[in-house]
Design an enzyme around this catalytic site. Structure first.
Site, PDB file in Angstrom:
ATOM      1  CE  LYS A   1       7.568 -24.388  13.695  1.00 21.26           C
ATOM      2  NZ  LYS A   1       6.857 -23.779  12.561  1.00 21.26           N
TER       3      LYS A   1
ATOM      4  CG  LEU B   1       7.722 -26.710   8.590  1.00 20.16           C
ATOM      5  CD1 LEU B   1       7.511 -27.963   7.745  1.00 20.16           C
ATOM      6  CD2 LEU B   1       6.592 -26.573   9.602  1.00 20.16           C
TER       7      LEU B   1
ATOM      8  CB  CYS C   1       4.811 -26.444   5.727  1.00 21.22           C
ATOM      9  SG  CYS C   1       5.759 -24.931   6.041  1.00 21.22           S
TER      10      CYS C   1
ATOM     11  CE  LYS D   1      -2.515 -26.509   9.712  1.00 19.93           C
ATOM     12  NZ  LYS D   1      -1.822 -25.885  10.824  1.00 19.93           N
TER      13      LYS D   1
ATOM     14  CB  ILE E   1      -6.804 -23.823   5.107  1.00 17.69           C
ATOM     15  CG1 ILE E   1      -6.989 -22.390   5.608  1.00 17.69           C
ATOM     16  CG2 ILE E   1      -8.024 -24.298   4.358  1.00 17.69           C
ATOM     17  CD1 ILE E   1      -7.217 -21.350   4.516  1.00 17.69           C
TER      18      ILE E   1
ATOM     19  N   GLY F   1      -4.634 -19.672  15.439  1.00 16.53           N
ATOM     20  CA  GLY F   1      -3.203 -19.464  15.223  1.00 16.53           C
ATOM     21  C   GLY F   1      -2.801 -18.020  15.443  1.00 16.53           C
TER      22      GLY F   1
END
Ligand SMILES: Cc1cc2nc3c(=O)[nH]c(=O)nc-3n(C[C@H](O)[C@H](O)[C@H](O)COP(=O)(O)O)c2cc1C
Length: 301
Positions: A41, A69, A125, A160, A186, A260
């Site tokens: 994470k 996050l 994010c 990413k 993605i 995911g």
């Protein structure tokens, strides 16, 4: 062993960041040694609390999340999670988050010499107000942040990317130019849901990131577009729930894949995919290298 942008992985299958905690959480659910690598994470300079209110909503073919996050910070990661991961003898990829170039660089400096295998810089994010996607949706800021991180580390550097852009190729090229060793794409797509009883947005953050099978065709399209233009490897992620889904990404040009949301429905998926993949290659009489990007070559044939 498979080389992805200088990182030596055990196979081409990994978890996607944020859907697997720090590995400890999945240790009793699956054999972690089956992973090509573990992607943790996102970690930041100091602990982040994440967003308040409702943070997860189910959608017809996936889910929306606005975790924001939440994480315990890089120092806590190094002391409390990294020793456990090292004992497992699996390659470790650290997803790095920040609100500015300086914050990304600070995390990366703290990871120097820690024994992690690679960095995955998350500039995508959608659920934080500063940093994250606000960096990854402009080629200039994406280039600047990746350059800053690149100048601080010799570790394999994956970046990413966000799908919430008009031209993903433009961003990919800017990040490659800044010195990235591989691209992960993605991240989730910005979405929203409304609670029709309360007549208010359901998620505490109003919007969230859509993931799961609903986004797979978009992810496959973006991998195809990007892999056709960059020289560095592409790691495909978005809506993988079975071998066939993963094969689409390889055929589109991905050299490795991540899973995911699919793990929330089937936590054994990553235990099975590597051997299913090998069996498929044998049956087809293909090598993995021949499979990667085969769809483009077939279009041009
Ligand atoms: C609950 C949740 C938390 C996530 N946290 C992160 C994160 O910390 N860092 C990151 O780069 N991506 C994060 N993501 C995005 C996933 O890694 C992945 O890119 C996205 O979910 C698409 O893949 P999927 O459809 O297989 O879930 C998160 C996704 C979910 C669902």
């Amino acid at each position: 062993m498979v080389d992805i942008g200088g990182a030596k992985l055990k196979n081409r299958f990994m978890n996607a960041s944020g859907c697997f905690g720090y590995g400890v959480e999945f240790d009793r659910l699956m054999d972690l040694k089956k992973l090509g690598a573990i992607v943790v994470k996102g970690v930041s300079t100091v602990p982040w609390r994440g967003n308040s209110g409702v943070r997860i909503a189910e959608t017809p073919a996936g889910m929306l999340n606005c975790i924001g996050l939440e994480n315990p910070g890089v120092d806590y990661f190094l002391t409390n999670y990294l020793p456990f991961l090292k004992e497992k003898e699996i390659p470790i990829v650290v997803n790095v988050v920040g609100r500015s170039s300086e914050e990304y660089v600070e995390v990366v400096k703290k990871l120097a010499g820690s024994g992690v295998t690679a960095l995955e810089v998350n500039i995508s994010c959608p659920n934080v107000k500063a940093g994250g996607m606000s960096i990854g949706t402009s080629p200039e800021t994406a280039n600047q942040v990746v350059k800053a991180v690149r100048s601080e580390t010799d570790l394999p550097l994956w970046v990413k990317l966000s799908p919430n852009v008009t031209d993903i190729v433009e961003i990919a090229l800017a990040v490659e130019d800044a010195g990235a060793d591989a691209l992960t794409l993605i991240n989730s797509l910005t979405g929203m849901t409304i609670d029709v009883r309360s007549k208010k947005p359901l998620l505490g953050n109003i919007t969230g990131g859509l993931s799961g099978p609903a986004i797979r065709p978009i992810a496959v399209r973006m991998v195809y577009q990007v892999a056709g233009r960059v020289k560095i490897p592409v790691i495909g992620v978005g809506g993988i729930t079975c071998l066939e889904d993963a094969l689409e990404f390889f055929m589109a040009g991905a050299s490795a894949v991540q899973v995911g949301s699919g793990l929330f429905r089937d936590h054994t998926l990553l235990e099975r995919l590597p051997s299913e993949f090998e069996a498929y290659l044998e049956e087809e009489g293909l090598t993995a290298e021949e499979l990667v990007g085969i769809a483009r070559r077939n279009v041009n044939a």
